[in-house]
Write a protein that holds these residues in place. Structure first.
Motif, short mmCIF file in Angstrom:
data_model
loop_
_atom_site.label_atom_id
_atom_site.label_comp_id
_atom_site.label_asym_id
_atom_site.label_seq_id
_atom_site.Cartn_x
_atom_site.Cartn_y
_atom_site.Cartn_z
N HIS A 19 45.45 9.57 -19.42
CA HIS A 19 45.09 10.91 -19.87
C HIS A 19 45.20 10.96 -21.40
O HIS A 19 46.28 10.78 -21.95
CB HIS A 19 46.04 11.93 -19.24
CG HIS A 19 45.66 13.35 -19.48
ND1 HIS A 19 46.60 14.35 -19.61
CD2 HIS A 19 44.45 13.95 -19.61
CE1 HIS A 19 45.97 15.50 -19.82
NE2 HIS A 19 44.68 15.29 -19.82
N LEU A 20 44.06 11.22 -22.08
CA LEU A 20 44.01 11.14 -23.54
C LEU A 20 43.48 12.44 -24.16
O LEU A 20 42.53 12.42 -24.96
CB LEU A 20 43.13 9.95 -23.96
CG LEU A 20 43.52 8.59 -23.39
CD1 LEU A 20 42.47 7.53 -23.74
CD2 LEU A 20 44.90 8.17 -23.93
N PRO A 21 44.09 13.57 -23.87
CA PRO A 21 43.56 14.84 -24.39
C PRO A 21 43.76 15.01 -25.89
O PRO A 21 42.92 15.62 -26.56
CB PRO A 21 44.37 15.89 -23.61
CG PRO A 21 45.66 15.20 -23.28
CD PRO A 21 45.27 13.77 -23.02
N ALA A 22 44.86 14.50 -26.43
CA ALA A 22 45.12 14.67 -27.86
C ALA A 22 44.10 13.89 -28.69
O ALA A 22 43.62 14.37 -29.72
CB ALA A 22 46.55 14.22 -28.20
N VAL B 180 36.00 0.39 -19.33
CA VAL B 180 36.42 1.78 -19.46
C VAL B 180 35.43 2.65 -18.70
O VAL B 180 34.22 2.56 -18.90
CB VAL B 180 36.48 2.23 -20.93
CG1 VAL B 180 36.86 3.70 -21.02
CG2 VAL B 180 37.46 1.37 -21.72
N LYS B 181 35.95 3.48 -17.81
CA LYS B 181 35.11 4.36 -17.01
C LYS B 181 35.69 5.76 -17.03
O LYS B 181 36.88 5.95 -16.81
CB LYS B 181 35.04 3.85 -15.56
CG LYS B 181 34.19 4.71 -14.64
CD LYS B 181 34.19 4.12 -13.23
CE LYS B 181 33.37 4.96 -12.28
NZ LYS B 181 33.39 4.42 -10.90
N SER B 182 34.84 6.73 -17.30
CA SER B 182 35.29 8.12 -17.26
C SER B 182 35.57 8.53 -15.83
O SER B 182 34.75 8.31 -14.94
CB SER B 182 34.24 9.05 -17.86
OG SER B 182 34.56 10.40 -17.60
N PRO C 130 31.87 13.53 -19.07
CA PRO C 130 33.12 12.84 -19.37
C PRO C 130 34.18 13.77 -19.93
O PRO C 130 33.90 14.67 -20.72
CB PRO C 130 32.69 11.81 -20.43
CG PRO C 130 31.26 11.56 -20.13
CD PRO C 130 30.71 12.88 -19.66
N GLY C 131 35.41 13.58 -19.48
CA GLY C 131 36.51 14.43 -19.89
C GLY C 131 37.56 13.67 -20.65
O GLY C 131 37.26 12.95 -21.60
N THR C 132 38.82 13.81 -20.23
CA THR C 132 39.93 13.21 -20.97
C THR C 132 40.74 12.23 -20.11
O THR C 132 41.78 11.76 -20.55
CB THR C 132 40.86 14.32 -21.49
OG1 THR C 132 41.32 15.10 -20.38
CG2 THR C 132 40.15 15.21 -22.48
N ILE C 133 40.28 11.94 -18.91
CA ILE C 133 40.94 10.97 -18.04
C ILE C 133 40.02 9.78 -17.85
O ILE C 133 38.84 9.94 -17.51
CB ILE C 133 41.29 11.59 -16.67
CG1 ILE C 133 42.27 12.75 -16.86
CG2 ILE C 133 41.91 10.54 -15.75
CD1 ILE C 133 42.63 13.46 -15.59
N PHE C 134 40.57 8.59 -18.09
CA PHE C 134 39.75 7.38 -18.04
C PHE C 134 40.44 6.30 -17.23
O PHE C 134 41.67 6.21 -17.19
CB PHE C 134 39.49 6.86 -19.46
CG PHE C 134 38.73 7.83 -20.32
CD1 PHE C 134 37.34 7.80 -20.37
CD2 PHE C 134 39.40 8.80 -21.04
CE1 PHE C 134 36.65 8.71 -21.13
CE2 PHE C 134 38.71 9.72 -21.81
CZ PHE C 134 37.32 9.67 -21.86
N GLU D 5 35.32 23.46 -14.94
CA GLU D 5 36.17 24.38 -15.72
C GLU D 5 37.64 24.23 -15.33
O GLU D 5 38.53 24.26 -16.19
CB GLU D 5 35.72 25.82 -15.50
CG GLU D 5 36.46 26.83 -16.36
CD GLU D 5 35.97 28.25 -16.15
OE1 GLU D 5 36.70 29.19 -16.55
OE2 GLU D 5 34.86 28.41 -15.61
N ALA D 6 37.90 24.04 -14.05
CA ALA D 6 39.28 23.87 -13.59
C ALA D 6 39.89 22.59 -14.13
O ALA D 6 41.05 22.58 -14.58
CB ALA D 6 39.32 23.85 -12.06
N ILE D 7 39.13 21.49 -14.12
CA ILE D 7 39.63 20.22 -14.63
C ILE D 7 39.94 20.31 -16.12
O ILE D 7 40.97 19.81 -16.60
CB ILE D 7 38.59 19.09 -14.37
CG1 ILE D 7 38.45 18.82 -12.87
CG2 ILE D 7 38.98 17.82 -15.11
CD1 ILE D 7 39.69 18.26 -12.23
#
Length: 350
Positions: A181-184, A205-207, A216-220, A286-288
């Motif tokens: 998890h790489l949100p920052a 690397v896969k989203s 693609p979000g913040t979890i890979f 939106e929830a994710i």
């Protein structure tokens, strides 16, 4: 060993409920090995008779494992479509496997270890655990693999190692992957540069947004590209050498955001929490996105009334098939029903 009602699986503790080392950044560790039986073609070339024989041999081998490694055999054709999709959403089976007939899965009673029979290889054995536990996951899968090998004759070659249907799995047949998890890094606009460097170092690397069918979000998922030419311990060390500085970079970026943008980040996190606690309908994407912010906020001590494990579990529990199974309501692609049930589950947990 027995064929259970699917509801028994739903009551098993999924890996996503667990904590684990470094779980502020690493959601899970997965070790998967590919094995094929000697004297039989790979699954894509098996005749019906040969496939049935392979099924029988592998199922029989699972039945001979010690009681402490007790497995349930799931015949996917006997499951409802929603139940098969729950296995997909829990990363126990692949999408192609879910959509193909005559497929069989062995699932350990603790829910951590599973085996797909006759997917790309005769047996794909996986162990998924919460947090960064490379050695622990490998030791678990290696023990079960060793026990199965007492009853199965694997296809192996002195020069090439374990023989597999795909070149990338030759050798050890092992794929090690982590969900991270790489949100920052994303908020600091450092994510693309970081992921490109990881790819250049030879990793896949896969989203994880691909599973959720949104952008693609913040979890890979990060994994080794090849297994041939390396020992199992070398692959684990190779992954670990990448993860240590990557985890450190994400944490330092969170610290910098806390120092320089605490108020701005805090507002975003509290807004996300309020949306999820009071929404009556919410789409998955939106929830994710809101859960990702809340998870980061917990790790930055901006949220103290929600646990990290609860938020991590929600990433998986709010997927459509989980919602349909838990609510016992047919969704049939109806977004309004799905979004309403999703909001109910989120409010119950948060």
């Amino acid at each position: 060993m027995k064929m259970s009602e699917f509801n028994e699986i739903m009551t098993k503790a999924g890996w996503f409920y667990q904590g684990g080392p470094e779980n502020d950044v690493v959601l899970s560790t997965r070790v998967r090995i590919a094995r094929n039986l000697n004297d039989y073609p790979f699954p894509g070339a098996l005749s019906q008779k040969e496939e049935k024989t392979v099924h029988t041999k592998i199922i029989t081998a699972f039945g001979k494992l010690p009681e402490s490694s007790n497995f349930t055999i799931l015949y996917l054709d006997e499951l409802k479509p929603v139940e098969k999709k729950v296995l997909l959403e829990r990363c126990i089976i692949t999408r192609n496997y879910c959509e193909t007939g005559n497929r069989i899965v062995a699932l350990c009673n603790d829910g951590e270890v599973s085996g797909m029979i006759c997917e790309e290889d005769h047996l794909r054995l996986s162990c998924i655990k919460g947090g960064l536990v490379l050695d622990e996951a490998f030791n678990r899968i290696n023990e079960i693999d060793g026990l199965l090998e007492n009853h199965l004759q694997y296809a192996v070659n002195i020069e090439w190692g374990y023989l597999t249907a795909g070149f990338s799995n030759l050798g050890t047949g092992m794929r090690v992957s982590v969900l991270i998890h790489l949100p920052a890094l994303e908020l600091a606009s450092l994510l693309d540069e970081t992921l490109n460097l990881i790819v250049k170092k030879g990793f896949c690397v896969k989203s994880f947004g691909d599973l959720w069918n949104h952008s693609p979000g913040t979890i890979f998922q990060i994994s080794n590209r090849f297994s041939i030419g390396y020992k199992e311990e070398e692959i684990i060390n190779y992954i670990n050498e990448l993860l240590v500085p990557l985890i450190s970079l994400e944490r330092k970026t969170r610290e910098a955001l806390y120092m320089n943008k605490k108020r701005e980040i805090g507002v975003k996190v509290k807004k996300a929490l309020a949306i999820l606690r009071y929404c009556r309908m919410i789409p998955l994407k939106e929830a994710i996105e809101a859960l990702s912010l809340i998870r980061m906020g917990i790790c930055m001590d901006l949220v103290d009334e929600v646990t990290l494990e609860a938020v991590t579990a929600l990433f998986f529990l709010i997927q459509e098939s989980h919602i349909e199974k838990m609510s016992n309501v047919g969704i049939n692609g109806n977004a309004e029903i799905s979004d309403t049930l999703r909001a109910n589950i989120i409010r119950d947990i948060l």
